[in-house]
Write an enzyme that holds these catalytic residues in place. Structure first.
Site, short mmCIF file in Angstrom:
data_model
loop_
_atom_site.label_atom_id
_atom_site.label_comp_id
_atom_site.label_asym_id
_atom_site.label_seq_id
_atom_site.Cartn_x
_atom_site.Cartn_y
_atom_site.Cartn_z
N CYS A 2 0.85 -1.17 0.00
CA CYS A 2 0.00 0.00 0.00
C CYS A 2 0.89 1.22 0.00
CB CYS A 2 -0.83 0.04 1.26
SG CYS A 2 0.20 0.35 2.69
N LYS A 581 0.87 -1.13 -9.02
CA LYS A 581 2.10 -1.00 -9.79
C LYS A 581 3.25 -1.73 -9.12
CE LYS A 581 4.67 1.18 -13.00
NZ LYS A 581 4.58 0.18 -14.08
N1 GLU Z 1 -2.82 -6.55 5.09
C1 GLU Z 1 -3.43 -5.27 5.15
C2 GLU Z 1 -4.82 -5.26 4.55
O1 GLU Z 1 -5.22 -6.15 3.82
C3 GLU Z 1 -2.56 -4.20 4.50
C4 GLU Z 1 -2.56 -4.32 3.02
C5 GLU Z 1 -1.72 -3.25 2.37
O2 GLU Z 1 -0.47 -3.28 2.58
O3 GLU Z 1 -2.30 -2.46 1.61
O4 GLU Z 1 -5.54 -4.35 4.82
#
Ligand code: GLU
Length: 586
Positions: A2, A581
């Protein structure tokens, strides 16, 4: 995986600054987004599914805010699962990048009394912090205690409603800290700091970072203050606008000739890469997605053109070859972003065996660049479309040029690449080429399946073409080695099924032509691209023979087809569903 961005500073509208920074981190995930800020000693949050908006409907006055753009790993794409997540009292908020691998055990450990508001693995972090903060610890001390409990590759930012402080910690997942005149920033990526921070430091593993409006401090998990790592200037990336283009993918395809020319102007990097290869007994090329196909094509070239023992392996399957690595091996890790978790893991595995690792990487401030023994820059410039175009061509440009050094034909290879750049320019302006691409795209856009074949380096082109078509248009596209399709998949060919053959190599054109005949005999609508595959093709796009550089031109054909099919199916090729990306989770 993210994008994370946090800012604590002197401005009054910090949440809006965080919102606009999130837009530039969207390439790391764009299924949902959220921001938390502190207003009148309370935490306010906004979180929603969908892309980060270009303007925000809230008017928040706050000097501290933290934002997140998500690529869901655990828990569906819903408003509730979007980050930030709060503890039960609403006092502590977190955003998280990664996977808390032991979240189920931590939930049990926390006890049954806690109500969870989401299905994510991340929310547990907020509750664990909330417990400690309620017991009187600062958010920084609480994170010092909680972060080491989390298994996996994680980055966490946390705030407490009673403090104008951001606490952050990371293990492998990168965080970059920016120091500026208006305050302190923390981001998953240095680019998001451009125009805000003056200098930056890479957040160290095994530490907790404390940011406030006046500066940054780091502490070990034992509470000892640690010196800040060396600082670097923040990269000065100009705002890349679309110009006359409808999409970043179109813009980035059009920039490919310039990328090739930029590499030609930097022969030193290619020469360094060939020195590394020469010194090694054998070479392992590794990458993910398109970069893996570049690795496959590069391995074909190194073996066939330079006689080097080379294999290509997807980074996610790197463990298969790990037992054979030693200090006489060379690993070439190929990555656009330099943040792909599978690649970083493969690089670490190689280093444990004493194997030198060279990164062929576009983002030179990335984690891969820091981990590598040497960095060969791709010089592709910033790539915004989720679909790799110019970065892939840049990988292939470097891998082709290196064979010139290895075989003493560097000048010839440079000539070939110059001709390729010229040819790409010409094709982009050619109406005839456009007509061919539109015709092929029409056929594919109306189909449910397309089969793509090639031999030698042409098989790599077929694989990349299939990937591009899938990503951009959601049409099922599958690649086969030309000689393999008759061993099973030919059963799927029905009257009118589109089949594309990429004929890249004069040595294999007869074999490829035979496979095309076999497909046509079963009713396939056969399309020959590149060298002339003969009578078997219902339709041909014949291109001049530039030797191994044909691959670069044929990849361009595949890109253009994928782009057109996406538009014909009313899809946005810059942001395909379910993708990001840079895939920063394993
Ligand atoms: N594991 C977390 C989720 O699914 C974080 C995912 C991420 O890094 O965007 O919300």
């Amino acid at each position: 995986m993210c994008g994370i961005f946090g800012y604590v500073g002197d401005e009054r509208s910090v949440p809006l600054t965080v919102g606009s920074a999130l837009k530039s981190l969207e390439y790391r995930g764009y299924d949902s987004w959220g921001i938390v800020w502190r207003e009148a000693d309370r935490l306010q949050t906004v979180k929603k599914i969908g892309r980060v908006p270009t303007s925000f409907a809230f008017d928040a006055i706050s000097r501290i805010a933290v934002g997140h753009t998500r690529w869901a790993t655990h828990g569906g794409v819903t408003d509730a699962n979007a980050h930030p997540h709060l503890d039960s009292t609403g006092r502590v908020a977190i955003v998280h990048n990664g996977i808390v691998e032991n979240a189920p055990e931590l939930r049990v450990w926390l006890g049954g009394g806690t109500t969870f508001a989401s299905d994510t693995d991340s929310e547990i972090i907020a509750h664990l912090l909330g417990e400690r903060v309620s017991a009187g610890e600062t958010i920084v001390d609480a994170l010092r205690a909680v972060f080491p409990l989390l298994q996996g590759q994680n980055a966490v930012i946390a705030i407490d409603q009673w403090d104008e402080v951001i606490a952050a910690a990371m293990n492998v997942s990168p965080l970059v800290i920016g120091m500026g005149d208006q305050g302190s920033y923390i981001s998953s990526d240095p680019f998001a700091l451009t125009g805000k921070a003056r200098e930056m430091v890479i957040a160290p593993s095994g530490a907790v970072v404390q940011l406030d409006a006046h500066g940054v401090r780091t502490f070990g998990y034992d509470g000892q203050e640690l010196p800040l790592p060396d600082s670097h200037p923040v990269p000065d990336v100009s705002l890349d606008e679309l110009g006359n283009h409808s999409h970043f993918m179109a813009k980035e395809m059009s920039e490919q000739p310039e990328v090739i020319r930029a590499q030609i102007a930097d022969p030193e990097s290619t020469a360094r890469l060939s020195d590394w290869i020469q010194q090694a007994d054998h070479v392992i090329l590794t990458g993910c997605g398109s970069a893996y196909y570049a690795a496959r094509i590069g391995a074909t070239w190194l073996a066939r053109l330079s006689g080097k023992r080379t294999v290509a392996v997807p980074a996610s399957e790197f463990d298969d070859i790990a037992p054979y690595l030693n200090d006489r091996s060379l690993v070439i890790a190929i990555t656009q972003s330099g943040e792909t978790a599978d690649i970083l893991e493969a690089m670490r595995t190689a280093k444990k065996s004493g194997t030198p690792v060279v990164a062929l990487v576009n983002v030179i401030h990335s984690s891969a660049a820091r981990l590598a023994d040497d960095v060969i820059p791709l010089l592709a410039g910033r790539e915004r479309s989720v679909l790799a175009t110019k970065s892939l061509l840049a990988m292939l440009g470097r891998l082709l040029a290196v064979n010139g050094h290895l075989t003493g034909t560097a000048d010839q290879k440079v000539q070939g690449l110059l001709e390729t750049a010229r040819s790409l320019d010409e094709l982009s302006l050619s109406d005839d080429f456009d007509t061919h691409i539109s015709g092929i795209s029409d056929v594919i856009a109306k189909s449910r399946h397309v089969y793509i074949i090639g031999k030698g380096d042409g098989f790599g082109v077929a694989q990349e073409a299939a990937l591009k078509i899938k990503e951009a248009s959601y049409v099922h596209a599958e690649a086969f080695a030309a000689g393999e399709i008759k061993h099973g998949a030919i059963a799927l060919i029905e009257p009118g099924t589109p089949c594309i053959a990429f004929a890249t190599d004069a040595d294999f054109v007869t074999d490829t032509g035979s496979s095309v005949q076999e497909l046509r005999s079963r009713g396939g609508y056969t399309i020959g691209v590149g060298l002339d595959v003969g009578e078997g093709a219902c339709e041909k796009l014949v291109l001049p023979d530039l030797g191994p550089a044909n691959v670069l031109i044929h990849i361009f054909v595949a890109q253009r087809i994928a782009f057109n099919v996406a538009l014909l199916r009313h899809l946005d090729p810059d942001y395909p569903r379910n993708l990001a990306k840079s895939v920063t989770v394993k």
